[in-house]
Design a protein around this motif. Structure first.
Motif, short mmCIF file in Angstrom:
data_model
loop_
_atom_site.label_atom_id
_atom_site.label_comp_id
_atom_site.label_asym_id
_atom_site.label_seq_id
_atom_site.Cartn_x
_atom_site.Cartn_y
_atom_site.Cartn_z
N SER A 89 0.83 -1.21 0.00
CA SER A 89 0.00 0.00 0.00
C SER A 89 0.86 1.25 0.00
O SER A 89 0.44 2.30 -0.45
CB SER A 89 -1.00 -0.01 1.15
OG SER A 89 -0.39 -0.35 2.35
N ALA A 190 -4.54 -0.46 6.99
CA ALA A 190 -3.57 -1.56 6.92
C ALA A 190 -3.86 -2.66 7.95
O ALA A 190 -3.49 -3.81 7.74
CB ALA A 190 -2.15 -1.03 7.12
N THR A 218 -3.62 -3.79 2.74
CA THR A 218 -2.35 -4.44 2.45
C THR A 218 -2.37 -5.93 2.75
O THR A 218 -3.14 -6.39 3.60
CB THR A 218 -1.21 -3.78 3.28
OG1 THR A 218 0.02 -4.43 2.96
CG2 THR A 218 -1.45 -3.88 4.78
N SER A 220 0.46 -7.14 3.76
CA SER A 220 1.68 -7.22 4.58
C SER A 220 1.41 -7.54 6.03
O SER A 220 2.30 -8.00 6.74
CB SER A 220 2.43 -5.88 4.54
OG SER A 220 2.80 -5.56 3.24
C1 PLP Z 1 2.55 -1.36 7.34
C2 PLP Z 1 1.71 -0.20 7.02
C3 PLP Z 1 1.51 0.20 5.70
C4 PLP Z 1 2.33 -0.30 4.56
O1 PLP Z 1 2.09 -1.52 4.17
P1 PLP Z 1 2.67 -2.08 2.81
O2 PLP Z 1 1.45 -2.59 2.14
O3 PLP Z 1 3.63 -3.15 3.23
O4 PLP Z 1 3.33 -1.01 2.03
C5 PLP Z 1 0.66 1.26 5.44
N1 PLP Z 1 0.06 1.92 6.45
C6 PLP Z 1 0.23 1.58 7.72
C7 PLP Z 1 -0.48 2.35 8.76
C8 PLP Z 1 1.08 0.52 8.06
O5 PLP Z 1 1.29 0.22 9.33
#
Ligand code: PLP
Length: 364
Positions: A89, A190, A218, A220
């Motif tokens: 994201s 996220a 995300t 992640s």
């Molecule tokens: C981890 C995180 C993201 C980023 O996630 P990715 O998809 O790995 O880039 C975005 N916003 C917040 C608040 C996060 O903690």
């Protein structure tokens, strides 16, 4: 002739400070509670899908990630053509800043909001405007008070990282209602998959009804695919069209798409991670509070702890915990030098953390 310099704002970017302590993290027996990673790791089906997709890495990926968008649409009951996938994201947050803000424009974010917002704003050449919080929580009124004719974007992480604090569905809707239609509200959700409070809404409903809201998500965090870089945004058709113009055509890899699809299908694994969090987040929080430490109510998979003065300060706690091989996140780069963030790990990891923190607090 002048020397080669990047555009205005770029050298004002404070480079991202990762939660990882490079070198330390690989030591055997280290308890890693510093990067909000899921204690269960990714779904085995997702790992198998990534392995299988490795056989196709000589091919370019599907430029529109249509299979993944359709699966996300089916899961959330939304339209696939209102989804754009990204390399995490973070990539999408950067595109939003570049597409909607530029030199002379202002981008509002909360004082201790996710660190990517000012980075994205500055790399777009715009001016990040940090607004004060109420007890370390995003303050919609302060955001509205910061609006000027130059405001183009308001970034909110809900729940926020690193504070864990969050705004209710009603509070976000009120904030949105008070924004001019020319200002884009970005809701970075996220950690949405962890949030079980009935007053929480990830942004899906608001995006469905309004043109000037976008939600980012995300793979992640709860899906534990951080290394593959897969995220997505849900927005109005015009906004999706804009993102599709600015993004790279092959921004999400075929391995990432395959793994994300399998992760999404493995609902048992996702449920297990969510239920583990719902069970252990309150336990971890109670154990911290029992030591007389201040902590912020969280609905993510982490909590923020506020320390006092020396010798029981955050820096000393961080060093003490690290010496016990328990790694948590120091937050000096977020302007919270008196705080540490700890991820909800496995029961044994939580136990090791609480034991070490207890010893720290009791030491003379
Ligand atoms: C981890 C995180 C993201 C980023 O996630 P990715 O998809 O790995 O880039 C975005 N916003 C917040 C608040 C996060 O903690």
């Amino acid at each position: 002739m002048g020397a080669l310099v990047p555009r205005v704002g770029v050298l004002d970017i404070a480079p991202y400070v990762p939660g990882r302590a490079v070198g330390l993290e690989d030591a055997p027996g280290t308890v890693l509670l510093s990067s909000n990673e899921s204690p269960f790791g990714p779904s085995r089906a997702a790992v198998a899908a990534a392995r299988k997709a490795a056989a196709t890495i000589n091919r370019y990926p599907d430029p529109s990630a249509s299979g993944l968008r359709e699966a996300l649409a089916a899961r959330h009951g939304i339209a696939a053509d209102r989804i754009v996938c990204g390399a995490g994201s973070d990539e999408l947050l950067g595109y939003l800043a570049r597409a909607y803000a530029g030199p002379g424009d202002e981008v509002i974010y909360s004082r201790h909001g996710f660190v990517m917002y000012p980075i994205a704003a500055r790399s777009a050449g715009s001016t990040p405007i940090s607004v004060p919080e109420k007890s370390l929580c995003t303050d919609p009124n302060a955001m509205l008070a910061a609006l000027t004719p130059r405001t183009r974007i308001v970034f909110i992480a809900n729940p926020n990282n690193p504070t864990g604090s969050w705004l209710t569905k009603d509070a976000i809707a009120r904030l949105h209602r008070a924004l001019p239609p020319s200002v884009l509200l970005v809701i970075d959700a996220a950690y949405a998959e962890y949030a079980t409070d009935p007053m929480y809404e990830s942004g899906l409903e608001l995006v469905t009804r309004h043109e000037n809201v976008v939600m980012t998500r995300t793979f992640s965090k709860i899906y534990a695919l951080a290394g593959l870089r897969v995220g997505w945004a849900y927005g109005a058709p015009a906004l999706v069209d804009v993102l599709n113009r600015v993004r790279g055509p092959f921004n999400v890899s075929n391995v990432g798409i395959a793994a994300a699809l399998a992760a999404l299908a493995d609902t048992a694994h996702e449920t297990r991670a969510r239920e583990h969090n719902s069970r252990w987040l309150p336990r971890l929080s109670r154990a911290i509070a029992a030591l007389g430490l201040e902590l912020l109510p969280s609905i993510g998979n982490f909590v923020l702890i506020r320390f006092g003065a020396a010798p029981k300060d955050a820096g000393s706690a961080h060093r003490f915990l690290a010496a016990r091989k328990v790694l948590v996140r120091p937050l000096g780069s977020y302007g919270l030098p008196d705080c540490l963030r700890v991820t909800v790990g496995k029961p044994a990891e939580i136990k090791a953390f609480v034991a070490a923190l207890t010893d720290f607090m009791r030491a003379p």
